[in-house]
Design a protein around this motif. Structure first.
Motif, short mmCIF file in Angstrom:
data_model
loop_
_atom_site.label_atom_id
_atom_site.label_comp_id
_atom_site.label_asym_id
_atom_site.label_seq_id
_atom_site.Cartn_x
_atom_site.Cartn_y
_atom_site.Cartn_z
N ARG A 15 2.92 -5.69 3.27
CA ARG A 15 2.62 -6.89 4.02
C ARG A 15 3.13 -8.08 3.20
N GLN A 60 -0.24 4.44 2.29
CA GLN A 60 0.02 4.38 3.73
C GLN A 60 1.47 4.02 4.04
N GLY A 61 2.23 3.59 3.03
CA GLY A 61 3.62 3.20 3.25
C GLY A 61 3.76 1.87 3.96
N ILE A 62 2.84 0.95 3.68
CA ILE A 62 2.84 -0.36 4.34
C ILE A 62 3.03 -1.46 3.30
N ASP A 117 0.86 -1.18 0.00
CA ASP A 117 0.00 0.00 0.00
C ASP A 117 0.90 1.23 0.00
#
Length: 109
Positions: A98, A94-96, A91
């Motif tokens: 997983r 959001q800078g995520i 993502d």
């Protein structure tokens, strides 16, 4: 007949001279010779000339040039270089990122 025999070496020498002039011009001014090739990263005129000169004698070079032209025209979709669908998600908003290990279960977010 001698005039035709000398045409190819003269053309090759003219291409080399054009490459030299273009290189000196680009180093002095920072721009290409032609207005549509003014970018620093643009293809030099001499490179196009050498490609066409080579394509006359090698049929595979003509196929390579046509393939390059097709690749320039084709669009790239977002999914073309995407990872296979596993549990991995990135993502960017959001800078995520997983990442799941193989054999590990993932939640359905």
């Amino acid at each position: 007949m001698a005039m035709y025999a000398a045409a190819l070496p003269v053309l090759a020498c003219a291409l080399l001279a054009l490459a030299g002039v273009e290189l000196v011009w680009k180093r002095c001014t920072g721009h290409g010779l032609l207005p549509w090739l003014r970018r620093r990263s643009g293809t030099p005129i001499s490179a196009t000339g050498f490609d066409e000169f080579t394509a006359v004698f090698q049929g595979s070079k003509r196929a390579e040039l046509q393939h390059r032209q097709v690749q320039l025209v084709l669009r790239e979709d977002d999914g073309d270089g995407a990872l296979p669908v596993t549990g991995d998600r990135v993502d960017l908003d959001q800078g995520i990122a997983r990442i799941t290990r193989p054999g590990e279960t993932h939640d359905a977010r």
